[in-house]
Enzyme design. Structure first.
Site, PDB file in Angstrom:
ATOM      1  N   ALA A   4      51.852  32.672  39.840  1.00 33.42           N
ATOM      2  CA  ALA A   4      51.921  32.019  41.157  1.00 33.42           C
ATOM      3  C   ALA A   4      50.541  31.598  41.640  1.00 33.42           C
ATOM      4  O   ALA A   4      50.318  30.431  41.992  1.00 33.42           O
ATOM      5  CB  ALA A   4      52.576  32.970  42.155  1.00 33.42           C
ATOM      6  N   ASP A  20      47.130  32.840  29.622  1.00 32.55           N
ATOM      7  CA  ASP A  20      48.238  33.667  30.097  1.00 32.55           C
ATOM      8  C   ASP A  20      49.159  33.890  28.909  1.00 32.55           C
ATOM      9  O   ASP A  20      49.556  32.935  28.244  1.00 32.55           O
ATOM     10  CB  ASP A  20      49.001  32.965  31.234  1.00 32.55           C
ATOM     11  N   ARG A  67      58.212  30.317  43.047  1.00 33.95           N
ATOM     12  CA  ARG A  67      56.879  30.193  43.645  1.00 33.95           C
ATOM     13  C   ARG A  67      55.841  29.619  42.682  1.00 33.95           C
ATOM     14  O   ARG A  67      54.770  29.215  43.108  1.00 33.95           O
ATOM     15  CB  ARG A  67      56.417  31.546  44.204  1.00 33.95           C
ATOM     16  N   LYS A 101      53.459  29.795  29.790  1.00 31.15           N
ATOM     17  CA  LYS A 101      52.994  29.405  31.127  1.00 31.15           C
ATOM     18  C   LYS A 101      51.735  28.541  31.074  1.00 31.15           C
ATOM     19  O   LYS A 101      51.648  27.524  31.761  1.00 31.15           O
ATOM     20  CB  LYS A 101      52.705  30.662  31.966  1.00 31.15           C
ATOM     21  N   ASP A 153      47.975  40.142  37.958  1.00 31.30           N
ATOM     22  CA  ASP A 153      48.965  40.916  38.721  1.00 31.30           C
ATOM     23  C   ASP A 153      48.799  42.412  38.525  1.00 31.30           C
ATOM     24  O   ASP A 153      49.693  43.181  38.835  1.00 31.30           O
ATOM     25  CB  ASP A 153      50.385  40.485  38.312  1.00 31.30           C
ATOM     26  N   ASN A 154      47.658  42.838  37.969  1.00 30.88           N
ATOM     27  CA  ASN A 154      47.460  44.280  37.814  1.00 30.88           C
ATOM     28  C   ASN A 154      45.983  44.642  37.944  1.00 30.88           C
ATOM     29  O   ASN A 154      45.100  43.831  37.660  1.00 30.88           O
ATOM     30  CB  ASN A 154      48.027  44.770  36.478  1.00 30.88           C
ATOM     31  N   CYS A 204      58.817  68.833  40.170  1.00 40.19           N
ATOM     32  CA  CYS A 204      59.956  69.665  40.571  1.00 40.19           C
ATOM     33  C   CYS A 204      60.872  68.946  41.557  1.00 40.19           C
ATOM     34  O   CYS A 204      62.084  69.180  41.572  1.00 40.19           O
ATOM     35  CB  CYS A 204      59.462  70.987  41.166  1.00 40.19           C
TER      36      CYS A 204
END
Length: 1062
Positions: free
Chosen positions: A479, A504, A515, A528, A576-577, A632
């Protein structure tokens, strides 16, 4: 990416809305979408369904109700220059009912600097007609019509929202009064060079359903008092997060049951864990438990018409450092109108005489103001700059204002988020020359009849030449990447001898189309980077752009090597990370290249600019780590749907991925056993136990075996394990202090009974059996009737809870237990058994396949398993279940996203890019930005300077380093001894430790024999020896980290070393 019958589709309801009788007019062009296109997309409207495959990321921002309201809105956008087309693009992607684009003007050279849907071949043609078919391709659900006649009241009555761009004050006031009287919502947007303006009028009574877009908060209760203002105390696990004036409701309260399901009550916050509510004196006494949940209450807001608002303006501040700027620009924009009315053209770019006349007009406009619009003292320098650049048309500014304006259209359609009340002004004057008083000449900025005329009017021709020569690396073509490429093409980045390299490794998916506007339905599954590069080539054929499909990281340093980075002028991240961002940040610091960093999360966006030797880097500051769920809580004591969804994700990995991966390694890698046995604690037993189960006990031979396995696993997880837990901790159990064990965050569970007539039970078996079959290379089946038939013959062993089973109540208890001596002895004996029992790798005939979780394919059973698995566990613990849509968001860790935020953020990024290319050097010239379009809120600040350190009298920052040439004049490489001596003699520093990456090359506590062996070895030889890796031919230099003492034997912090070897 087709939708299976299992995916949830929503039907819309409501009254029929006119799409407008003008569609057949000879002056209107329409894309006929009366048929359903081949890609399966159809028209919006009341009988339409929300396509979750397409809109999923946006749905997580807006929600289904807002999307339904938007799909009933017809929008008119007038003015198809750069700003108008930007707004239209974002509104069409959003998915309104229909869009009509209106313009009576023809395409000129100056439009091409920001109107990305006009080509040079379109000059002289009507802008709306040319743009219409290109806009229509963006979203097949949204019919797009072009209108080229004068706007009449009759024509405008068909629309719920009207957007005006490229209009004069008289038109605005006439149209504004009409819209205000008819209840049509109005957005007015305008950009003039480096200045932007936005105005909203959504009527005298608008209902906002959600003012901020945040998820409603909830908290667990520990006490409620009986008082005329009852005080609620929450468990001290976490702060409640409420604010005074919020409304809440209650569930699961024991004792004071009058509160359960009550009408929303207003609260007053008393502290981080307490708040007061209504009069509780007449209620029953509180006993225990209860959950308090925030309720979003609709808010009524009233807007003034444009005429009233012009005289008494209310401003949204975009930059707190420019507190008085909106009032000044409110007058300035009216002066532009006055100048244009008088001369029939805008002030000429950088024309001194026009600037003086403009200033006189601005003073006259200000004097004529009635009410609060009048400013005490006009900023004359500001007015002149406004005059000089007002004829300009800049793509980045249009992207920013266009993103904001489109978000306001969506607010008008949906009542979701707080609208702009009512004026917003923005400027980016920092893009001009840093030295005050430096002005361009009229000749430098005169039109050239070229596509960059709108930009040359602001910055002159020199910047245009510089932009054309830039070599930029764009990491990511999602995007943000698509928006960046559009802006690059418009501003002429790499439009000459330069180059944009975009990488990419992803392919296009259907959910991207909402988007990532350079992609079309026919591009799904294509790469992309290549598709985006081809799309922007259409927008500006002179851009030189190359697409790569590489992931950035250590693995691709042969491609993105020293030569590559040294040839760059800068890097823009569209990632994106965080890990990839940190990696690129390190590369940019090492190669000393500017980095433009940005990101979005729903309506929130941020921009950070990293400039060598000036600012801190991206990695200098970090967000706090995400809170993890205690083991837990996941295993035995969940109390929220997030816990059951995380448990379901762990189930998925532990059933269908990890066992298969480990078994494949056991069968194919001779060193697997050796590696596994070296793992800490109980891990060797757990891994080999899973391999044994995969290859021996659980191994299926048919589809029926898979169904039987799924049914038995259901029994184990949702019945047997729960019964064992309740055997250990019965419902009435008390803690050592006498309090109920099952209270507060511990919800008492109940076991489930399997039934083939329960849809959810069968959902689970079908999904689990199919995934289990996939992991063994067996053929699955979606035939529910067939599965139910097989289930009739499946034998499920009876279960009796056992005594002596240890269930840990806290993570600390679990940790202590794992390290106990008895446990370790037990592990060792089981390990010996497993080594004997496992089949030998040579004798195997298995076709195992690890299943990687993929959330966006509705046919692969992945989300089916997660939803069923999580909701069954939620039923065990009486936690409200989550639908598929919400489950996908949480389990898939989806980042909500919307085109408007992306467009606005990237506009700001490209304004910073212009400053970098212009060679700005002052910290205060650059702007880091944060925005939240939902509130709306904007904050800009100058970047933080790179922190300074010192050794002796030498100041240094993260951008500094020691440069050491490894190869000496005699052609031989430096040894470790010579390296240590070099620092002692040249820098008066004694190295106490020396490392390269994770390899320790030297330390003062190193054994004497090892030190003696290394001292006379060349540095590269030590590196290859310690790291056990050869140095690639692309490696020109190594990075060494040092710990040093100064002459007084004090530990000092010093920069890293760049050790050149080639």
């Amino acid at each position: 990416m087709s939708s299976s019958p299992l995916s949830k589709k929503r039907r819309l309801s409501g009254t029929e809305t006119k799409t407008g009788s003008h569609c057949s007019s000879s002056n209107s062009v329409r894309t006929d979408l009366s048929h359903t296109p081949a890609n399966g997309m159809a028209k919006n409207g009341n009988d339409a369904e929300i396509d979750e495959g397409l809109y999923s990321r946006q749905l997580y921002v807006l929600g289904h109700d807002a999307m339904k309201r938007m799909q009933n809105s017809n929008v008119l956008i007038s003015g198809m220059r750069g700003l108008g087309v930007e707004i239209a693009k974002n509104v069409i992607l959003a998915g309104v009912r229909s869009v009509t684009v209106h313009d009576q003007g023809i395409a000129e050279w100056r439009d091409l600097s920001s109107q990305f849907y006009l080509r040079e071949a379109d000059l002289g043609k009507n802008r709306a007609e040319v743009s219409q078919h290109r806009l229509a391709e963006l979203n097949n659900y949204v019919p797009v019509t072009a209108h080229t006649e004068t706007l009449t009241e009759d024509f405008m009555s068909d629309f719920q929202v009207i957007v005006l761009t490229n209009s004069n004050i008289e038109e605005r006031q006439q149209l504004g009064e009409f819209c205000h009287s008819k209840g049509i919502k109005l957005v007015i947007a305008d950009t003039r060079g480096l200045f932007g303006q936005l105005f909203c009028d959504f009527g005298e009574e608008m209902l906002v359903f959600d003012t901020n877009g945040e998820q409603p908060l909830s908290a667990m209760i520990s006490m409620i008092t009986k008082d005329n203002q009852g005080v609620v105390t929450c468990l001290d696990e976490a702060r409640h997060g409420f604010e005074s004036g919020d409304y809440v409701t209650f569930t699961e309260v024991q004792g004071m049951t009058e509160l359960n399901g009550c009408q929303p009550v207003e609260i007053k916050v008393l502290g981080p864990y307490t708040f007061s509510i209504c009069d509780t004196t007449g209620f029953t006494d509180y006993v225990r438990g209860g959950i308090v949940s925030q309720v979003k209450m609709p808010k009524k807001i009233a807007f003034k018409s444009i005429s009233s608002s012009m005289a008494e303006p209310e401003f949204v501040l975009t930059d707190f450092a420019k507190f008085d700027r909106p009032g000044q620009l409110h007058v300035g924009f009216q002066a532009i109108n006055a100048f244009q009315k008088k001369h029939n053209h805008l002030p000429a770019p950088w024309n001194q005489a026009d600037g003086e006349e403009f200033l006189t007009l601005a003073k006259e406009v200000n004097s004529a103001q009635a009410g609060s619009a009048k400013v005490e003292q006009l900023d004359e320098a500001l007015m002149k700059k406004l005059s000089y650049v007002s004829a300009g048309d800049l793509a980045p500014l249009n992207a920013f204002i266009g993103g904001l304006a489109a978000q306001e259209v969506m607010k008008a359609c949906t009542g979701k988020f707080m609208p702009i009340m009512q004026w917003l002004y923005f400027d980016a004057l920092e893009c001009l020359d840093e030295e005050e008083g430096v002005e361009l000449t009229e000749e430098e900025c005169a039109p050239r009849n070229c596509r960059y005329d709108g930009q040359i009017a602001v910055f002159g021709t020199k910047l245009q030449e510089l932009l054309g020569k830039q070599r930029y690396f764009l990491v990511g073509a999602g995007a943000i990447g698509c928006e960046l490429l559009k802006n690059f093409a418009m501003i002429g980045l790499a439009g000459g001898e330069g180059e944009v390299i975009v990488t990419d490794m992803d392919t296009i998916e259907k959910s991207n189309l909402n988007r990532q506007f350079l992609f079309r339905p026919s591009d799904v599954t294509k790469m992309k980077s290549d598709t985006a590069a081809a799309a922007v080539k259409q927008m500006n054929p002179s851009i030189r752009i190359t697409g790569h499909q590489n992931r950035v990281g250590p693995d691709t340093e042969r491609v993105y090597d020293d030569d590559f980075f040294e040839s760059l002028d800068g890097v823009t991240n569209a990632l994106d990370n965080v890990d990839a961002r940190m990696y690129m940040d390190r590369r940019c610091v090492y190669y000393r290249k500017p980095l433009l960093e940005s990101g979005t999360l729903g309506t929130k966006g941020n921009v950070q600019v990293v400039i060598p030797f000036l600012t801190e880097s991206y990695s200098s500051s970090q967000d706090p780590p995400e809170k993890s769920i205690p083991i837990c809580t996941l295993k035995n004591f969940p109390n929220a749907i997030e816990h059951t969804l995380q448990w379901a994700r762990d189930e998925f990995e532990g059933l269908f991925k990890q066992p298969a991966e480990n078994s494949i390694q056991y069968l194919s890698d001779p060193k697997f056993m050796e590696r596994t046995l070296k793992l800490p604690g109980a891990q060797p037993v757990e891994v080999l136990e899973a391999v044994y189960k995969s290859l021996v006990t659980d191994c299926p031979h048919s589809w029926a075996d898979c169904v039987a396995w799924a049914r038995n696993h259901w029994q184990c997880q949702y019945s047997n394990n729960i019964r064992q837990l309740l055997h250990n901790f019965p419902p009435e159990q008390l803690t050592s202090s006498g309090a109920p064990f099952w209270s507060g965050p511990k919800r008492c569970p109940h076991a489930l009974d399997f039934s083939t007539s329960n849809e959810l039970h069968v959902d689970y078996v079908v999904a689990a059996a199919n995934l289990f079959a996939q992991s063994y290379g067996l053929k699955g089946s979606a035939d529910r009737a067939g599965v139910i038939k097989i289930l009739q013959d499946v034998k499920v062993a009876p279960f009796t809870p056992r005594s002596g089973v240890k269930i840990h109540v806290s993570d600390q208890e679990l940790q202590n237990s794992n390290s106990s001596v008895g446990k370790i002895h037990k592990y060792d004996s089981r390990l010996d058994e497993l080594k004997v029992q496992l089949p030998s790798p040579e004798s195997s005939t298995f076709k195992l396949c690890a299943v990687d979780f993929e959330k966006d394919d509705d046919t692969n059973f992945h989300m089916d398993f997660i939803v069923a698995s999580s909701n069954l566990r939620a039923e065990n613990y009486d936690i409200p279940p989550a639908d598929r849509h919400k489950s996908k968001l949480i389990a898939g860790k989806i980042i909500p996203a919307i085109a408007t935020t992306t467009a606005a953020v990237v506009g700001l990024v490209c304004l910073e890019l212009i400053k970098i290319v212009r060679g700005h050097k002052k910290l205060e010239s650059f702007k880091n930005g944060f925005m939240n379009l939902a509130l709306p809120f904007f904050a800009f600040s100058e970047p933080i300077a790179a922190p300074s350190h010192k050794y002796y009298e030498i100041d240094w920052t993260l951008w500094d380093r020691f440069e050491v040439t490894g190869v000496q004049p005699n052609g031989e490489e430096m040894t470790l001894r010579q390296f240590l001596d070099y620092f002692k003699n040249e820098h008066k520093l004694e190295i106490t430790m020396l490392s390269q990456g994770v390899s320790m090359l030297y330390s003062f506590f190193m054994p004497a024999a090892k030190l003696k062996e290394r001292l006379d070895l060349p540095m590269t030889e030590i590196v290859t020896k310690v790291s056990k890796k050869k140095l690639g031919k692309h490696v020109k230099a190594l990075v060494f980290e040092l710990c040093c003492n100064d002459l007084s034997d004090e530990d000092v912090e010093v920069p890293y070393v760049r050790y050149t070897i080639r």
